[in-house]
Structure formats: C-alpha cells, structure tokens
Scaffold this active site. Structure first.
Site, PDB file in Angstrom:
ATOM      1  N   CYS B 163     121.944  47.217 -61.105  1.00  0.00           N
ATOM      2  CA  CYS B 163     120.448  47.626 -60.943  1.00  0.00           C
ATOM      3  C   CYS B 163     119.456  47.031 -62.366  1.00  0.00           C
ATOM      4  CB  CYS B 163     120.307  48.965 -60.688  1.00  0.00           C
ATOM      5  SG  CYS B 163     121.449  49.371 -59.253  1.00  0.00           S
ATOM      6  N   HIS B 303     112.960  53.912 -64.853  1.00  0.00           N
ATOM      7  CA  HIS B 303     113.976  53.446 -63.660  1.00  0.00           C
ATOM      8  C   HIS B 303     113.975  54.225 -62.658  1.00  0.00           C
ATOM      9  CE1 HIS B 303     117.442  51.443 -62.533  1.00  0.00           C
ATOM     10  NE2 HIS B 303     118.225  52.479 -62.422  1.00  0.00           N
ATOM     11  N   GLU B 314     116.602  60.091 -68.277  1.00  0.00           N
ATOM     12  CA  GLU B 314     115.979  58.953 -68.894  1.00  0.00           C
ATOM     13  C   GLU B 314     114.630  59.901 -69.493  1.00  0.00           C
ATOM     14  OE1 GLU B 314     114.215  56.573 -65.617  1.00  0.00           O
ATOM     15  OE2 GLU B 314     113.364  55.236 -67.020  1.00  0.00           O
ATOM     16  N   LYS B 332     109.419  53.325 -57.607  1.00  0.00           N
ATOM     17  CA  LYS B 332     110.665  53.195 -56.471  1.00  0.00           C
ATOM     18  C   LYS B 332     110.410  54.620 -55.529  1.00  0.00           C
ATOM     19  CE  LYS B 332     114.741  51.678 -59.124  1.00  0.00           C
ATOM     20  NZ  LYS B 332     114.282  51.573 -60.613  1.00  0.00           N
ATOM     21  N   HIS B 337     114.870  51.637 -53.838  1.00  0.00           N
ATOM     22  CA  HIS B 337     115.599  50.712 -54.910  1.00  0.00           C
ATOM     23  C   HIS B 337     116.185  49.434 -54.414  1.00  0.00           C
ATOM     24  CE1 HIS B 337     117.786  50.255 -58.507  1.00  0.00           C
ATOM     25  NE2 HIS B 337     118.571  51.239 -58.542  1.00  0.00           N
ATOM     26  N   PHE B 395     124.795  50.427 -62.772  1.00  0.00           N
ATOM     27  CA  PHE B 395     126.323  50.534 -62.533  1.00  0.00           C
ATOM     28  C   PHE B 395     126.861  49.683 -63.550  1.00  0.00           C
ATOM     29  CE2 PHE B 395     126.249  52.553 -58.247  1.00  0.00           C
ATOM     30  CZ  PHE B 395     125.867  54.023 -58.689  1.00  0.00           C
TER      31      PHE B 395
END
Lengths: 80, 408
Positions: B163, B303, B314, B332, B337, B395
């Site tokens: 991502c 994010h 975050e 998002k 996403h 990831f």
C-alpha cells in the site's frame, strides 16, 4: 465441408475479434504479418480460434508456413 | 553541484470517484463516497460485499482489441498516464525521449489475469490459455505499457511495496531526476484486484470493513465505529519534471515535490509498529530531505485506512514529529483503499490541495476518536498551504513520506 470463401469469411471474423482487422481487408493473398498487422501473439490466438471454428488441428510447426490467409484456407481445406 | 528541483506538471487518474482528475477532485470536495455494493454473483458468498469500483470502466475508454491484451491494472495505468501526459503538455514539447523515464508500480499486479487464466486452464486445458497471459500478469506490465505508449527510453521501473507503492514510485521518480538520469518521470501506481480471491484473503485477515448494508458509510477513518478498510481500484499518475526543464518550456506547475523519506519497520510482516516508529523516522527523513521543519507542514493527507489499529498510531506519530497544528484529511473515506495506487492518488489530492488552497473533507467521521488532531470534516476547508505531507504505509513494514510545497 466449407468452401474457400466461407473459410476466408470465418477467418475474417476471427481476425476482427482477435486483432481488430477490418473484414473488408481480408483476402486470400493478404499476408498476416505484413498486410494485416497481426503480431505473433495474436497469431497464436487466431490459430486456436480457427481450430475451434473449423474443427481442425493446426500443429505449432505448421503455423510458420501459414504466411497468407490463402495458406491458412488451404491448410484448413486439406485437414477437414 | 546543486541538486535539481523537481516539480509536478501533470496529473492523471481514473478512480472510484471519476474517470479523470477533475471529476475525482470535484467528488472529493463534495464529500462523495465511491463505495458501492458488489452485485456480482461471486460476491454473494463473501463476508465483504462492498468495494470502491471504478466510476468509468476502461472498456468505455480504450479500444476493445487493445483491452484483450491488457490486465485491468494495465488499462487503468495507461488511462491515467495518457491523461497526465496530455495535462503536462509534453506531447508537443519536443522532449528527448531518452530523457523520459517511467516509475509506475502495483501492489498486487495482474492478479485478475492470473486467476481468470487459471480458470481457463482448469476448464479447457493449456492450449486455451491466452498468449497474452504473461505480459498481462507480470507486475512490471503497467509500467512497461506506459513506457511503450509514451516512448520512454530512460528506463521503466516497477516499485512494489504493497500500500506504499504509489508513494514509493513517486519517490523513485524524484531520485531519478535528482540523479540526472531523466528530465521527466511518469510516476504513480495502479491496482485492480476487485476479485473474490484477494477480497477473501484480506477478509480472512479481518482487515476489511463488513458494513455491507451501508457501503457509503463503510470507510470511516478515525471514527470509533470503523471496522476495516474498503477495497478500491484505479490508477493515479503524476508527471515529475526537473524544475528548470519545466520553466524553459513554460509549463504549468502544480507544486514542488520537495522531499521524500523512506524507512522500513523491521517489526512484523503485516502489523504496524505500535508507536509508529518506522513512519515517524520516514517523516523526519522527508522533512530533512525537503529542508523544512515540522512546523512548516500545515496539512497532512494521512494514510488512515479505517482500520482499528493503524489510524490512531499514525496520529500519535504525527503529533510527535510535526506537533499539534497540522490539518488532517483522509480521502480514503471517499475513495476506499486503492492499495498500490493509494499513495499516488493521495499525492494528487495533496498537490491539488496546495495548488487550489483547499483541503477535501474526511467523510463518515461521526464519532471521532479521542486525541485526534484537527480533521477537516463535512465541507472542504479553504486555507493557504505552503507545505503538505502525504503518508503511505504498506504490508511488509514499508513507510513512505512525501512532502510537496507550493511553487512560487
């Protein structure tokens, strides 16, 4: 058994579907690569689709001999 | 030797909110959700039956025969890249194509092709497998197609960092121009994996929202009721250009790509570091690289994917590295996403926020978490943005921070 005209028309349908070739441009004397702009990967698709449509088997080592639409028509006539 | 400055001169995208950048941006400012029910037959068996699907299908844009040899992720990349190229006015600029590079990544690659051709193999045998299978499923396919169609000869690159891919691809573009290997880089990300297998895989991780009855309310970063991310598809591409090259041809400049920071967590294959240590270091590196301070960053496109763990980690990290002042948004909440395209699409939102002086809202933030920073909600907020940050994590422990500044 189909006539040469019917096979040519059948190939034209396949060429339009697979490679976007205008069916009006398809004639026996046309070269797949030079005249109809069919690249090698699309030619593989044409061969597999033609086998299905005409109930024939076109071996890989035969494909290189099929330079023109007429070559393919002759092979299909001979094999069916 | 002074380091060349890099600016953004073109934008392109096809997203769940619109078939181009203008329609996507309008929808963001209007606070519209792109999340819809999955009505396909295969979706009925899945725990997740919602996604942010493309607003405009590639079949409505690209030629039918051409689409036969493109994975959906390649088709979207090409659409976005051509838009960005046209937007930058490069077609008629006489650019030396040996000075043009491409950096377009994908998180997952041509998975739809892989799975569809596997179905054909099982059902009809190997001879029926398409001869276009390999160039359609290879992860570098989107970048290669973009390079081919634009004629790029300074190298074609494919970043894959889950991502964080879209942001890392843009960061690589910055490096390429700074190192003198190209004057222009077409950079971004693409993803198209709305298919039962990837959905089942993410759902098995319990990473996705199952708010199937309320698709538009499912992506809700920082809301106490959030229950996971919503899968989106699409592509976003920016044109990065050496500033003096852009100036010489009188190009319209959206913003400056001032700096980038990349780190890896070294912690877990999928869990983010609980204190966000890796991403804090990425932001610090980006600040140093851009030559700005935390106080200068007035806006962050976060994010924030709407997962229970990630969103607040975050915020804690941002508070630590920037302070309490930045104005946040999580686009998002509207786009879902887009995985490998997310960092590129959010870069476009960040760039336009700077250029237009307006921050799009975060939707669905009905019950905000305690300790949240100032988040734009409901309506867009007009403000001067000299410098802004875009964060992306993936990831694998990938962290990428990009800093864009207003071009003066």
């Amino acid at each position: 058994m189909s006539s040469r005209e019917e096979i040519t028309a059948g190939l034209a349908e396949i060429l339009e579907e697979v490679a976007g070739v205008n069916p009006d441009d398809v004639a026996e004397e046309k070269n797949f690569t030079e005249d109809l702009d069919v690249d090698s990967l699309s030619m593989v698709e044409v061969v597999v689709a033609a086998e299905e449509k005409f109930g024939v088997k076109i071996p890989d080592d035969e494909v290189q001999n099929l330079k023109t639409v007429g070559d393919a028509v002759s092979f299909i006539v001979k094999s069916s | 030797m002074t380091r060349p400055e890099v600016v953004v001169t073109g934008l392109g995208a096809t997203t769940p909110l619109g078939g181009d950048v203008a329609s996507t941006w309008d929808a963001m400012l209007a606070g519209r959700s792109g999340v819809t029910p999955l009505t396909q037959e295969w979706a009925a068996q899945l725990p997740v039956r919602i996604a942010a699907q493309l607003m405009v299908d590639p079949g409505d844009v690209l030629d039918r025969v051409k689409l036969r040899r493109l994975d959906r992720s390649e088709a979207t990349a090409l659409i976005a890249a051509h838009q960005a190229w046209a937007d930058a006015g490069l077609a008629e600029s006489g650019l030396d194509l040996e000075r043009l590079a491409v950096s377009v990544g994908s998180g997952i690659g041509g998975a739809q092709t892989l799975l569809a051709q596997d179905d054909i193999l099982e059902a009809s045998g190997p001879r029926r497998v398409s001869p276009h299978t390999v160039p359609m499923l290879m992860p570098n396919g989107p970048a290669a197609w973009v390079g081919l169609e634009l004629g790029a000869k300074a190298g074609v690159h494919c970043v894959a960092s889950a991502c964080a891919t879209g942001a890392e691809a843009i960061s690589l573009g910055l490096d390429i121009i700074r190192s003198g290997r190209a004057d222009v880089v077409v950079a971004g990300g693409t993803e198209a994996v709305i298919h039962p297998l990837p959905i089942a895989g993410f759902a098995s991780m319990r990473a996705m929202s199952t708010r199937n009855e309320e698709p538009e309310r499912a992506s809700r970063p920082w809301d106490k009721g959030r229950d996971g991310f919503v899968l989106g598809e699409g592509a976003a591409v920016v044109i990065l250009e050496r500033a003096d090259h852009a100036a010489a041809r009188g190009a319209r400049i959206y913003a400056r790509l001032a700096g980038a920071g990349i780190t890896s967590d070294g912690y877990d294959i999928v869990q983010p570091h609980p204190q966000g240590a890796g991403f804090v270091r990425a932001v610090q590196k980006a600040l140093d690289d851009a030559g700005v301070s935390g106080a200068d960053i007035v806006h962050v496109n976060a994010h924030a994917t709407s997962t229970p763990v990630g969103d607040m980690a975050e915020v804690s990290g941002l508070r630590l590295v920037l302070g309490d002042h930045p104005v946040l948004t999580a686009t998002k909440s509207m786009t879902g996403h887009l995985l490998g395209a997310a960092g590129a699409l959010e870069s476009i939102a960040t760039i336009l926020a700077i250029h237009e002086g307006v921050v799009p809202p975060t939707i669905n933030l009905d019950d905000p978490e305690d300790g949240l920073l100032d988040v734009v909600t409901n309506k867009p907020r007009h403000m001067e943005i000299p410098a802004a940050l875009n964060n992306s994590f993936g990831f694998g422990g990938h962290n990428v921070a990009l800093i864009f500044t207003r071009h003066s």
